[in-house]
Every structure is written in C-alpha cells, then in structure tokens.
Design a protein around this motif. Structure first.
Motif, mmCIF file in Angstrom:
data_model
loop_
_atom_site.group_PDB
_atom_site.id
_atom_site.type_symbol
_atom_site.label_atom_id
_atom_site.label_comp_id
_atom_site.label_asym_id
_atom_site.label_seq_id
_atom_site.Cartn_x
_atom_site.Cartn_y
_atom_site.Cartn_z
ATOM 1 N N ASN B 103 -22.051 -24.524 12.764
ATOM 2 C CA ASN B 103 -20.612 -24.323 12.542
ATOM 3 C C ASN B 103 -20.193 -23.169 13.436
ATOM 4 O O ASN B 103 -20.615 -22.034 13.227
ATOM 5 C CB ASN B 103 -20.373 -23.958 11.070
ATOM 6 N N GLU B 104 -19.370 -23.469 14.421
ATOM 7 C CA GLU B 104 -18.973 -22.423 15.366
ATOM 8 C C GLU B 104 -17.924 -21.510 14.737
ATOM 9 O O GLU B 104 -16.797 -21.925 14.471
ATOM 10 C CB GLU B 104 -18.421 -23.054 16.651
ATOM 11 N N THR B 105 -18.308 -20.272 14.516
ATOM 12 C CA THR B 105 -17.398 -19.312 13.900
ATOM 13 C C THR B 105 -16.205 -19.024 14.806
ATOM 14 O O THR B 105 -15.159 -18.564 14.350
ATOM 15 C CB THR B 105 -18.162 -18.005 13.613
ATOM 16 N N SER B 106 -16.339 -19.293 16.081
ATOM 17 C CA SER B 106 -15.232 -18.999 16.996
ATOM 18 C C SER B 106 -14.225 -20.138 17.090
ATOM 19 O O SER B 106 -13.136 -19.949 17.616
ATOM 20 C CB SER B 106 -15.777 -18.713 18.396
ATOM 21 N N ILE B 134 -25.133 -19.523 10.569
ATOM 22 C CA ILE B 134 -24.613 -18.237 10.067
ATOM 23 C C ILE B 134 -23.319 -18.415 9.274
ATOM 24 O O ILE B 134 -23.151 -17.816 8.216
ATOM 25 C CB ILE B 134 -24.464 -17.226 11.237
ATOM 26 N N SER B 135 -22.418 -19.255 9.763
ATOM 27 C CA SER B 135 -21.159 -19.413 9.006
ATOM 28 C C SER B 135 -21.072 -20.748 8.268
ATOM 29 O O SER B 135 -19.995 -21.150 7.851
ATOM 30 C CB SER B 135 -19.959 -19.236 9.932
ATOM 31 N N VAL B 153 -31.334 -20.418 11.488
ATOM 32 C CA VAL B 153 -30.981 -19.009 11.584
ATOM 33 C C VAL B 153 -29.808 -18.743 10.649
ATOM 34 O O VAL B 153 -28.843 -19.507 10.645
ATOM 35 C CB VAL B 153 -30.566 -18.699 13.043
ATOM 36 N N CYS B 154 -29.901 -17.683 9.847
ATOM 37 C CA CYS B 154 -28.735 -17.340 9.020
ATOM 38 C C CYS B 154 -28.668 -15.835 8.775
ATOM 39 O O CYS B 154 -29.617 -15.100 9.071
ATOM 40 C CB CYS B 154 -28.744 -18.102 7.693
ATOM 41 N N GLY B 155 -27.535 -15.395 8.248
ATOM 42 C CA GLY B 155 -27.321 -13.976 7.940
ATOM 43 C C GLY B 155 -26.802 -13.818 6.528
ATOM 44 O O GLY B 155 -26.500 -14.796 5.836
ATOM 45 N N SER B 156 -26.680 -12.567 6.086
ATOM 46 C CA SER B 156 -26.346 -12.314 4.680
ATOM 47 C C SER B 156 -24.861 -12.267 4.375
ATOM 48 O O SER B 156 -24.452 -12.400 3.227
ATOM 49 C CB SER B 156 -26.960 -10.970 4.251
#
Lengths: 351, 351, 351, 351
Positions: B103-106, B134-135, B153-156
């Motif tokens: 999912n492109e955050t931009s 990530i998003s 890959v992911c973030g918190s």
C-alpha cells in the motif's frame, strides 16, 4: 505550587480577592458557598433555571436553609424583575443570599449576572450573591469583582480542562465578613481554616496533589491561548452548533439569543420522540456520549457539549455524529446541519 | 513478554513462520529484508509505484544492489504483466528478489500481492518476494503464507497504533534459507542472531522495552476488535473519503477501484493550485496535518489518512477540516463532500 | 524539536562537530560508526576489554572487516603500549580504525581515551578512533573534540535516563571525510542522508518521536544539575560501592584505580560460588536485578549499576540488597559493606 | 466501574455492609462520619491519642458537637478503661459516639479497636463506634464487621497506593439507622443520597473518575499480593525499623509493643535537639522527606513512613538516609541501626 495555583486562579475569576481550592467535586464547592456564609433557617432565593439550580436548591434545603425559589420554564435565564419583586417584599432583609447558576449545564441557558447585581443594588438589598460557574468559567466572560459576586463556585473538569476532583470558591470581602457570623456547622469547607495556611503555601489537610500539578499546567495553557481568545472560540462553537440545530429543523432549547450558552447547546427533540433513543444510537454506533435531558426536560432535550479543550474539527465531528444519529434514530429532521455549521466556521476562519 | 509479542504478531501477518522485531523505524526493516537475503550486485526488481517504492529502491542501490525498476505513473499498483515481461527475459534467474509496496503511503494505491505471487509461480521464477506493508498491515487484508510472501516489512506506528520505533520482518522458510547464502554485510539486522535468542524469549541486544509493552497491549486491542472488523472499518472509511472527494469534484489519485487504499486517500488538486497551500491553511486554521504530496506528485496531491486507532467521527471531523480548507484556500471545488460521506457512513451504520 | 535535540547533544559529547540520532538501540550506532567509515576487508584494531568490546568485534567481523583484537584479561582497560606495538608494525597504514569501549559495561573498567589518542598521534598513524560511550556518557567525563575521537557511539537508556530506542554518533570532520570513501554498503545508517535533512530540522525517515520529546527533557534535566555535578555524583557512588565491596571481603573486578568505572561496579565472587545464584536470590527476595557475569566472566562476576537517574539512597538500598543477598545465598563474606558505604557517603555529604 | 470499586472495597474493610466513596480527601470522610450520624450538640467521646485525633476532635467541635476528650500522652493507644469510666458516668446515654483513630499517623501508635468494642458492649452502651483507618487500612489487620465498628473512615493515598482525592465511609446497619435521625445539616456527605444511585452503579454528583480507574487497579494489585501477605510485609518493615531505632540508641515513641504501628514509626530525638533540623538535612542532602513532629510533639519526634507500595530495599534505603542524617545533623546516636535492620530483614527473608 499551592501559591502558583491560588494566585493563578484569580485572573481566571477576575478577582483580586480570595480563591480557595477544595479536594472535592463542584457540588462540594456549592456546599462551601452556603455553609460559610449562612446560618440555619436563613432564607435564600434561587432561580429555578434548570436541573443544577434545582439540585443546588435541594442542597440548600438539606442544609436547613429556607429556600425561596423563583420559578422558571428553564428556557430563560434568571429574571431580574422577578428578583426585584422578591426583594421589594423583603424590607426586613430576611433574604440572606441570592443563588444563581451562571450557565445551566442542563439547558444551555446563560443568566445575566451583572443585571442581577444591579437589581440587588437598585433595591439596596444586602443579600449575598452566590454564583455557580461550573460550566461557564474559562468558557464565557465572567467577572467576579466587577459584577459584585460574593461567592463564585467552580470545578476542575470543564473550562479548566482537568479531571474532576478539584473545586473552587472565589470569595468577596463581604462574603468573608459574613462567614464570621455564619452559624451553619462546617469544618471541611471552612474558609478561615483554608485561608490561613494558604497564605504560607499550605493546605489544612491533604490536597489533591496530582490535580494541582494539572491545574498549574492548565493555567499556563489558558494564559498561552488568552482568555479572550478562549471566549471567542467558545462563542464560535456555540453559534455553529445553533446553526446546525436550526438547519436540522430542530429547536434550540434556550429561547433568548443573549442567553445562549457558549459551552453547550440543549436541543429539543420533536414531540413523540424520546431523546434517550437518539443518545443510545449515537453511543452505540459512534462511541459518542451526548448529554441527557435532566429533570423536567428528561426525554425532551439532549445536549451537545462544546467546551474546554476543544477545537473546530472536534465540534465538526460531534455535529456529524448528531446528524447521523438523528437519521439512524429516525428523528424527524432535515439534513444540512453540518453544512450550515461548516459554512459558519469557514466564514469565521476567514476573518 | 518477548514471546507474547513475537507469537502474537504471527496471526497479524497470517504466518506460521518467523517474525522478528527491530528497535528501529520501518526503514530499518526495509534494510533488514534486503541485507539478509541478498548479495552485493544482486539484481532486484521493484515496481516504481510511489515515493516509498522509490525510497526503497534508492536504499537497494545504496546497498550495492542492481535495481531494475518497473516504471509506473503512481496512479496504478504493481503490474503483474510488466513483471512477467521482466521474468521472461531472465532465463538465468539473475533477478533475486521482487520488491513491492503493498500500500503506497504516498499515493493511496494498493497492489495485488497474490497476483504478483502467481506471476512468479507461472513464470517458475525463484526470485524472493519482498513486501512492504507499513501502511497496510492491520488495516487491510494481508496474508504472508497464503500469498507466498518471503519477507514482509512493517512498522509500529500505523495499523499497530503505537509510537514509531519498532519494525518487523515476517520471514518465510525460503527467505530464511536464502539468508544462509546472502553476502551483504550485516550484523544489527542479521536474522539468525535474532532468531536464536528469540526462541528463549530474549533479544540479542537491548530492545525498545517500553514499546514492547505497548505492542502487547495493541495486540490485545486488535484481538478484541477482530481483524476482520478492523478491515471493514478501514474499508468503510476509505469509501466514505472517496465519496467526499468525488462530491467535491476532485479526483482520487488512485485510478483503479480494486487498488483503492483503505488506509489513506490521495487527492489530486486542480491544475494551477499547489496542495501545499491547502495543507498550510488547514494546519494553521484547524491544527490538522494533511499528508503532503511527495516526490513527483509534490504540489499536486494531498493525502488524507484514515487508519489505526480511528473511528467514524474522527473521519467526519477530518473531512470537515478538508472541506473547510478547500474553501479557505480557494481551491476550486463543490461543497457536499462531507454530506456525501455522512450519507454513506449513516447507511453503513444502519446495516 | 529536532534541532533542540541535535544541538543540545553537542555539549554532552563536548563536540562542536556533528551528532546524528538513530531510531535504534546502541548496537545500531556501533554499526553506523563502522559502515560509514570503512570498506569491506578493512583492518580494524579493537581492544578485547570485555564482553561489549567482544560483541562489537564480532559485529565488525560480521560486516566483513578484518578484526585485529588486542587481547586482555578484562580487568584492565585498553593498553596504549599494546596499541603502539600494533601501529609500529603497520607502516602501510592498513589499520583503518581503532575501536575502544570507553567504559566496559561487562567489567566496570574504564579506558583512557586521551592516552589512546596520544598513542595514535605519537605513532603518526592516521587510523580513525571509534569509541563506545554507551555506559559512560553523562556519567563520566568525556571529550569528543579534545580527545580527538572520530566517532563516538552512545544510546539513550543509561546516562541520558531515557527508555532504550535512540542511539547516537558524534562525528569528527575526519570521520565525515572518511565516509565519502567508505565502501561498506549502507543506507539506514548513512550519515550524509541524515545530516542533510537534519540541517533543516528534519529526519530522512520516521524518527522515534516520543523518545525525542523525552530526550529534550533529559537534556534540560542534565543542564539543571550540571555535567560536572553529575560526574561527581557518579564518582561518589562508584567509590561508595567499592568501599562496600572491600568491606565484604570481596574483590572489585577492575584492578587499576584510575580505571574504576563510576557507572557500575563488577564484583568477583569467591571461588566455588556462582554469581547466578546470588542474583537469583536477590531477584526473588528483593525484586532487584543485578547484572550478570557476561562472556568469559559468566558465573564469576556480578555487576552493580549506579548510573543515570540515581541518588545516594537508591545506591544505599541497592547495596543493602546485595549485602542481604550475599548472606541469603551463602556467599562467604563479611558484613559491614553497607556501613562502609554509608560512612563514605556521609563524609561526602558533609563537605 | 462504580460497582467494581464499591464491591471491591468491602473485603478490604472486611464488611458485608455499605461502603461509600467521596471525591474528597480523608478529612472529608471524617466529616461524613459525623454529620451523617449525629445531631447538633450531641456529646461524643474521643481519645486524644495524637494530632489526627486532635484534628478530628476540633472538627467535631466545629460541627457543634460537644466533645469529651479522653486525654493521653500520645505514646499509648486508646485506653478501654478510661472509656469504661466515661460510659459508667453516662447512664442517660448522652454519649452518642466514640471516635477512635486506629493508627495515629502522628505517633505510630495503634489502638485496639476490638477492645473498645468490648468495652461498649460490656457497658451496654449504645454509642456508635467511629474509627479512622486512614493510615492503617490495607497495612494492618482491620475488621469492620467482626469488631462492630459503625463507621470506618479511610482515604486513597496510603494503603490503597493512590494519589489523594478519594475517601471512604464503611457504614454499619446501626450507623445507617442512626443517619435517619441525625440532624446535623448535610448534603454533599449525605449517605442516603449516595447509596441510592450507587445501587445502580451511579454517583449523585461528578465522581473523581480518574481515581476510580486507579482504585480498580489498586484493588487488583491488593488481591494479587493478598491482604495477609501485605500485613506481614508491613509488620516486617515496622519491626525492622524499630530495631534500627533501638540500635541507634534512640527511642521509639510508641511505648507498648502491642500498639506498635506497622505503617510508620515515630522516633524521639534526644533532648536539646530539634527534629526539624534532622529533617532539613535529610531533605537537602538526600531528597527524602521524613514526617515532622506534629502538634504537641513538634520538635521532639520525627516519623519514618513504611506503608503502601513499599518493599524491603525501599525501607533499607530509607533507614540509610535516616542513619546518615543523624550523623550529618549531629544528633547524638550510635551507628548500627541499618545493620540491625538488615539482619532482621535477612532473617525474615530466609524463612
């Protein structure tokens, strides 16, 4: 820190006199205002302007005062003429205090405190003026000294943006003098035992320390935004809400424009509909708590709060929740409330 | 607690394989995915689907990989056919990995990861599939094992509702095997040194302890709401936002309905207008930060986030802020966006 | 806020050059120091002064560097003479960097960084000087510029009193110049991509925002207490602890008085006794975690931390816990350790 | 949550009867106990066992009660024989209530509530028994129902480990019956208006919501540790402290072993020395606040608190601070107090 809080509260009440802080909710500060100034059997006049006036009145009776209520339909604020009539019939000055709720949290109706003061002055009546500002202080203009208020009652959890648990009395010199002769039994609320240690930065018993830290920060935030800007923000939110209400084809409970509250708006639901159903839907679907109709307007009125730490988009989200709730609950209404509110907020943001 | 977090993350990624947690932001987990699986000079294919794909691509080049970007206009997701063409021209299997941003955050464009997997399978190409979620993770459906993803890959700080500071790799058996032969220098990100102590509930170096406590709580909250309910909520907010955008007469940047993101919506501003001016007005007047246009869409696109700990009224307030901002900033548009969104949200709440 | 943090860190490192902040634990900043300055196969010298030196050494090997370790028995700090010997045998300047741990967290032994610098200067050797200050910065005197350190590595969770999750590189001009020619692959840690946005108050990727707020506050607290007072406090606690250890009849692991750490003290347990048993008792009975013996001193040494947000009575309570633990665990010792420490602390408080 | 708190408090007081929660500090709950049960001019007996008894006594007088104090030298608890004498001289049962402080926070002397109850029973006297447990509840054994207490008063900030701001009355059936005939004016504190909404999980006015969340958590923590374990922990800390005091050659203020408080220890300083000087030194040098001598023991007694969320090493650190403070302030004493306390704590940990 005690001193920072005590001194910092004075400009909030617009007083140069004393402010005391109780570890108690606002109801406690109501009691403090009464037990410090009055004696058993004293006659007090109160405007029956809403549920909280009614509870304060009940408290006065609980405390053995003789309560003389000026009736009202709750859609209007305190009526100076009605007070004048009472005062004129009291040449002996049996009335010891006049109790007014500045902003009725149950109705969204504001009373004109300056006019009440003038009425007392014109009648040359010495009764004390006791005012509840629980839902108005730091949201709408309030002036303890200029308006000649003797005791102002407030709490921490509205305009001061804190959790509940602190409450306040701002005390005029006249009120303090009256407290010397007051014979209602009192100890926890006794001003003189507060004021003495306060002078040295202490409290007579354990204060709500954590909330005092919060209060100090709240006072800083208020100073940063500026009281006048805070009032303008609340005025803007009140007007935007009323525009939404009218666009929905519903009726603002408060009838008189110069008595509109800037901190909350009570809305009449159409006949045949119970506001509790609307609130239930809004809570269940959108996790938003609207204020219930209280006392004699239970079932007829719901309330939208817009005070304290609150901004345009929080208000907008709130009104969206109400608008969707009206639809979901089947309340007869027109759409367009949010649109009307946004148009006003946009216009205000432009200037 | 380490085990609670590590095990608790697996159903989030829908994997039975390994998950590792880095004290790092999402960008660190990007690096981990590359340095654990690849060797200097390895060829990787990446879909240039937006600014974050472009940054990941730049990272790959920084790390001495040979980057073969599949160009795109950013309004569409990863194109399986374009990938197929690349794979067909690679009989020697020089391509070692395919990198996709789910999912492109931009841009608010979602790519079809299952289709990418099928393309690799159909071409019988052994390249690893590396996916940035990530998003998207915990906001939109994602299936590491079923879709055959090798490293996720992911973030918190998005779907997991935490502050930034943790990031994750979910690792397939194939990826783990590849890591044995990978020759990119690595130490901090080295999986094998993570997995070994993880088995006993330890980390090889100081973890971000406080965030791990938060993660444990976030996992509980996710379990309570239920992943499928969370996805539905995000889908609803995405659709409501797009309806608002269209009612404003503006264009959703994403072109293809099955690629619409449910976690954010990028909106094209009309020619001749710079989105930065809109964002500046909204920030100044309403204290709301909209997402900027990034990279090649800077000035042309602004972004509305609607993910994580978020509900209908927060979305409504957000859209109100955008609608008022469009007016204040003088962006050519029609009103009615909020009304359209509310109509949809109301309809959804009814069912 | 970025600028406040970045500028505020400079006096902490006593540098006028650059500081960068990573969302990562200290181990990440180790990696950053290496990958920014070195190239694959570069030779580095490291003093094997303890477990963390050993881990950093292993990291260097992981990153394909050729590690030339100067052996040690861990009870002494970095030996300048041993380094001089290495340098003298390196007329071609193959050694590209010298890595030193300023304060070994595993041993409580401090190394003389200024002496290492002089050794490099005397040998006219151009190797970079890389120093780990993870457990010394803000606890013991440290001078990046005066001591000619090229890269200083630190983390957030010790002297800076924050949760783990931030780490730092302080970078000399010479190190920055070396980074232009460094060929180790890097992206997340790449200084140049940090420094550029840092100049405008930005970060190249999502920072650990919440920890940055904490860092700003920590820097304020440090300024209020004053670095020199903080150092004195740590020195006092180190000396008090050593007096307790000696009174117990136990041996401080560090052998040389001018190498005693002020942030932690490692203690040898008598032969035949395993320190793990002591730690287990102290944890179970008193809910206090002592540091384990690590690496080659596992079982032989336990560690008492006395750094960061810590005061005399916390130290006293800590030593009481150790003294009772020694008794409960049956470690052969004499009482009187706490008494000795208190005598010293009292004496210091008097002056 | 209201119900969880209200029900959860009952086993704490060991009662099956009613508990009410006030948004107020403990002093408010004192007032509630009096105004709900008594009438103007009622005679009450109170043991003058310390400063808090003395303040409660003053409150009773403030509230127009006729206070009949049983004098004491503060070093002993409530004397049943003295009460018996009072009761025997009261054949008309003019004494309406007996007020006792279970644990005097100003002296560290505990009174025997069961013995007071027996005295009332033996004398067949119907006076109510009102007990302050502000510094004993959840620290020392207390049994509302078994001991026949009519109103128990407590606050949030000691054994319950919360910030100040909540206080409690546990109310026997007899007290509740008495409240029907009580004529002291009351409203905020009025039980009947509390109990009615409490039944449905509501409060009659705004409660201290945030503290109620804390209370719910505190009750969970208490249940996890177990009341009996909590009492043992406090007993151990009391005994350890007294051993330290005796080793210092100082005198525990409480004279009778079965009246020693487990939550705090008051210590006599030698003649010619002012305890305020000791406290000033300890505060300045070690940032620790000891309790002041209050009322008639000001200057003569200082107090060491050891209650609530507190463990062996916190106590040890506290005693170290006192021991060093004695030395620094020049109080004539012997060393060895900490050593004696540690010996005892070690011994207890062994068993």
């Amino acid at each position: 820190m005690a001193s920072a809080c005590l001194e910092g509260l004075k400009p909030i009440f617009k007083t140069k006199s004393h402010v005391v802080i109780y570890p108690a909710s606002g109801t406690g500060a109501w009691e403090a205002a009464l037990v410090n100034t009055l004696s058993p059997g004293d006659r007090v006049v109160i405007f029956d302007s809403g549920q909280f006036a009614s509870l304060w009145s009940k408290m006065a009776a609980n405390l053995t005062l003789k309560v003389d209520a000026i009736p009202g339909d709750w859609r209007r604020g305190a009526d100076p003429a009605a007070l004048r009539a009472k005062l004129d019939q009291d040449p002996q000055h049996e009335i010891k205090a006049v109790m007014v709720v500045h902003n009725e949290t149950s109705t969204g109706v504001k009373s004109n405190i300056a006019a009440i003061r003038r009425t007392l002055d014109d009648a040359k009546h010495p009764a004390l003026l006791l005012v509840d500002t629980i839902s108005s202080l730091v949201s709408m203009d309030y002036r303890q000294d200029e308006w000649g208020v003797d005791v102002t009652v407030c709490g921490s959890q509205k305009g001061l943006m804190l959790p509940p648990g602190l409450s306040f009395n701002a005390i005029s010199g006249k009120a303090l003098a009256a407290s010397k002769n007051s014979r209602l039994p009192k100890s926890y609320w006794r001003w003189e035992e507060m004021l003495e240690p306060n002078r040295k930065g202490f409290f007579p018993y354990t204060p709500s320390t954590n909330l005092l830290f919060g209060l100090r920060e709240a006072l800083t935030m208020i100073e940063e935004e500026g009281l006048d800007n805070i009032f303008k923000r609340h005025d803007r939110h009140g007007e935007a809400t009323r525009r939404a209400v009218r666009a929905w084809g519903l009726e603002v409970f408060a009838q008189c424009p110069d008595e509109f509250s800037s901190s909350l708006t009570a809305v009449l639901v159409p006949n045949g509909f119970n506001e509790a159903d609307l609130r239930a839907v809004v809570l269940r679907k959108f996790n938003m708590s609207l204020g219930a109709g209280l006392g004699k307007v239970a079932g007829k009125v719901f309330r939208i709060g817009h005070l304290g730490y609150f901004n345009d988009l929080m208000l907008a989200g709130t009104l969206c929740g109400v608008e969707m709730g009206l639809e979901l609950a089947g309340v007869h209404h027109q759409t367009g409330g949010v649109t009307a509110a946004l148009a006003y907020l946009t216009d205000q943001a432009q200037s």
